[in-house]
Design a protein around this motif. Sequence first.
Motif, PDB file in Angstrom:
ATOM      1  N   ARG A   1      -9.576   0.347   0.023  1.00  0.00           N
ATOM      2  CA  ARG A   1      -8.472   1.311   0.131  1.00  0.00           C
ATOM      3  C   ARG A   1      -8.617   2.422  -0.903  1.00  0.00           C
ATOM      4  N   ARG A   2      -9.068   2.074  -2.103  1.00  0.00           N
ATOM      5  CA  ARG A   2      -9.292   3.106  -3.123  1.00  0.00           C
ATOM      6  C   ARG A   2     -10.361   4.086  -2.631  1.00  0.00           C
ATOM      7  N   ARG A   3     -11.414   3.560  -2.047  1.00  0.00           N
ATOM      8  CA  ARG A   3     -12.484   4.422  -1.525  1.00  0.00           C
ATOM      9  C   ARG A   3     -11.941   5.297  -0.390  1.00  0.00           C
ATOM     10  N   ALA A   4     -11.105   4.750   0.457  1.00  0.00           N
ATOM     11  CA  ALA A   4     -10.512   5.534   1.552  1.00  0.00           C
ATOM     12  C   ALA A   4      -9.623   6.650   1.004  1.00  0.00           C
ATOM     13  N   ARG A   5      -8.870   6.361  -0.056  1.00  0.00           N
ATOM     14  CA  ARG A   5      -8.047   7.398  -0.693  1.00  0.00           C
ATOM     15  C   ARG A   5      -8.938   8.498  -1.279  1.00  0.00           C
ATOM     16  N   GLU A   6     -10.023   8.094  -1.884  1.00  0.00           N
ATOM     17  CA  GLU A   6     -10.946   9.045  -2.493  1.00  0.00           C
ATOM     18  C   GLU A   6     -11.535   9.991  -1.432  1.00  0.00           C
ATOM     19  N   ILE A   7     -11.945   9.447  -0.322  1.00  0.00           N
ATOM     20  CA  ILE A   7     -12.505  10.258   0.760  1.00  0.00           C
ATOM     21  C   ILE A   7     -11.411  11.143   1.366  1.00  0.00           C
ATOM     22  N   SER A   8     -10.206  10.614   1.507  1.00  0.00           N
ATOM     23  CA  SER A   8      -9.081  11.413   2.008  1.00  0.00           C
ATOM     24  C   SER A   8      -8.808  12.586   1.083  1.00  0.00           C
ATOM     25  N   LEU A   9      -8.849  12.328  -0.218  1.00  0.00           N
ATOM     26  CA  LEU A   9      -8.659  13.388  -1.198  1.00  0.00           C
ATOM     27  C   LEU A   9      -9.692  14.490  -1.016  1.00  0.00           C
TER      28      LEU A   9
ATOM     29  N   ASP B   1      -0.451   4.430  -9.671  1.00  0.00           N
ATOM     30  CA  ASP B   1      -1.688   4.111 -10.400  1.00  0.00           C
ATOM     31  C   ASP B   1      -2.915   4.686  -9.708  1.00  0.00           C
ATOM     32  N   GLU B   2      -2.955   4.577  -8.382  1.00  0.00           N
ATOM     33  CA  GLU B   2      -4.095   5.119  -7.638  1.00  0.00           C
ATOM     34  C   GLU B   2      -4.151   6.645  -7.776  1.00  0.00           C
ATOM     35  N   GLY B   3      -3.000   7.294  -7.730  1.00  0.00           N
ATOM     36  CA  GLY B   3      -2.960   8.749  -7.912  1.00  0.00           C
ATOM     37  C   GLY B   3      -3.456   9.158  -9.289  1.00  0.00           C
ATOM     38  N   ILE B   4      -3.045   8.422 -10.305  1.00  0.00           N
ATOM     39  CA  ILE B   4      -3.488   8.724 -11.673  1.00  0.00           C
ATOM     40  C   ILE B   4      -4.999   8.533 -11.791  1.00  0.00           C
ATOM     41  N   GLU B   5      -5.518   7.483 -11.192  1.00  0.00           N
ATOM     42  CA  GLU B   5      -6.964   7.249 -11.240  1.00  0.00           C
ATOM     43  C   GLU B   5      -7.737   8.355 -10.529  1.00  0.00           C
ATOM     44  N   LEU B   6      -7.242   8.807  -9.391  1.00  0.00           N
ATOM     45  CA  LEU B   6      -7.896   9.921  -8.691  1.00  0.00           C
ATOM     46  C   LEU B   6      -7.854  11.185  -9.543  1.00  0.00           C
ATOM     47  N   ALA B   7      -6.716  11.437 -10.167  1.00  0.00           N
ATOM     48  CA  ALA B   7      -6.589  12.622 -11.028  1.00  0.00           C
ATOM     49  C   ALA B   7      -7.543  12.520 -12.212  1.00  0.00           C
ATOM     50  N   ARG B   8      -7.655  11.347 -12.789  1.00  0.00           N
ATOM     51  CA  ARG B   8      -8.552  11.130 -13.929  1.00  0.00           C
ATOM     52  C   ARG B   8     -10.007  11.356 -13.511  1.00  0.00           C
ATOM     53  N   ARG B   9     -10.345  10.891 -12.323  1.00  0.00           N
ATOM     54  CA  ARG B   9     -11.735  10.983 -11.864  1.00  0.00           C
ATOM     55  C   ARG B   9     -12.120  12.382 -11.401  1.00  0.00           C
ATOM     56  N   TYR B  10     -11.205  13.064 -10.716  1.00  0.00           N
ATOM     57  CA  TYR B  10     -11.558  14.346 -10.088  1.00  0.00           C
ATOM     58  C   TYR B  10     -10.942  15.566 -10.754  1.00  0.00           C
ATOM     59  N   GLY B  11      -9.942  15.375 -11.594  1.00  0.00           N
ATOM     60  CA  GLY B  11      -9.249  16.508 -12.192  1.00  0.00           C
ATOM     61  C   GLY B  11      -9.755  16.853 -13.576  1.00  0.00           C
ATOM     62  N   SER B  12      -8.970  17.623 -14.271  1.00  0.00           N
ATOM     63  CA  SER B  12      -9.295  18.039 -15.639  1.00  0.00           C
ATOM     64  C   SER B  12      -8.810  16.971 -16.630  1.00  0.00           C
TER      65      SER B  12
ATOM     66  N   ASN C   1      -6.326  17.186 -18.458  1.00  0.00           N
ATOM     67  CA  ASN C   1      -4.855  17.152 -18.432  1.00  0.00           C
ATOM     68  C   ASN C   1      -4.281  16.639 -17.114  1.00  0.00           C
ATOM     69  N   SER C   2      -5.125  16.394 -16.134  1.00  0.00           N
ATOM     70  CA  SER C   2      -4.643  16.033 -14.800  1.00  0.00           C
ATOM     71  C   SER C   2      -3.915  14.700 -14.756  1.00  0.00           C
ATOM     72  N   ALA C   3      -4.468  13.674 -15.367  1.00  0.00           N
ATOM     73  CA  ALA C   3      -3.853  12.342 -15.283  1.00  0.00           C
ATOM     74  C   ALA C   3      -2.432  12.324 -15.844  1.00  0.00           C
ATOM     75  N   PRO C   4      -2.187  12.877 -17.052  1.00  0.00           N
ATOM     76  CA  PRO C   4      -0.798  12.878 -17.543  1.00  0.00           C
ATOM     77  C   PRO C   4       0.127  13.750 -16.683  1.00  0.00           C
ATOM     78  N   PHE C   5      -0.388  14.862 -16.196  1.00  0.00           N
ATOM     79  CA  PHE C   5       0.404  15.754 -15.345  1.00  0.00           C
ATOM     80  C   PHE C   5       0.817  15.029 -14.064  1.00  0.00           C
ATOM     81  N   VAL C   6      -0.145  14.424 -13.389  1.00  0.00           N
ATOM     82  CA  VAL C   6       0.117  13.699 -12.147  1.00  0.00           C
ATOM     83  C   VAL C   6       1.035  12.507 -12.413  1.00  0.00           C
TER      84      VAL C   6
END
Length: 148
Positions: free
Chosen positions: A4-12, A103-114, A116-121
């Motif tokens: 499911r995490r991988r599916a979210r990542e591809i959806s992103l 948690d999944e949103g924060i992990e995606l933000a951490r992996r793909y964002g800047s 500052n993305s994880a705390p912002f999200v």
Amino acid sequence: MSTRRRAREISLQVLYQFDLNPSAASIDYKPFLYARLKDSASVVFSKALIEGVSEHLKQIDEFLNQRSEHWRVSRMASTDRAVLRLAVFELGCSDTPGPVVVDEGIELARRYGSANSAPFVSGILGRCLDDRELLQQTIQEESHPTDA
């Protein structure tokens, strides 16, 4: 990585592409899903996320605008915007536990964002989680309008 995490990542990745290039939304993205996701359940989940965000984009963005202090969705970084849209749709239209979605949103933000993305999200999704019932009602009403 869970399926499911991988599916979210591809959806992103697909939603990010749609955001940067709106004409890409008319291109068939399903071959991309099948190439990246190995099982049909993941493809179905990813497709539901992509189509759900696309279908409810206006309501999702309004919901986010109301919960993001000093930020409009249109001014957010593209990656953060895609992560938030994905997570808000999942909060509003699935039975996935809210803390898991956050948690999944924060992990995606951490992996793909800047940096500052994880705390912002995290901050915005925390507010969205507090209003999950309202979000679910808003999306359900939009999906099933009553005839007057």
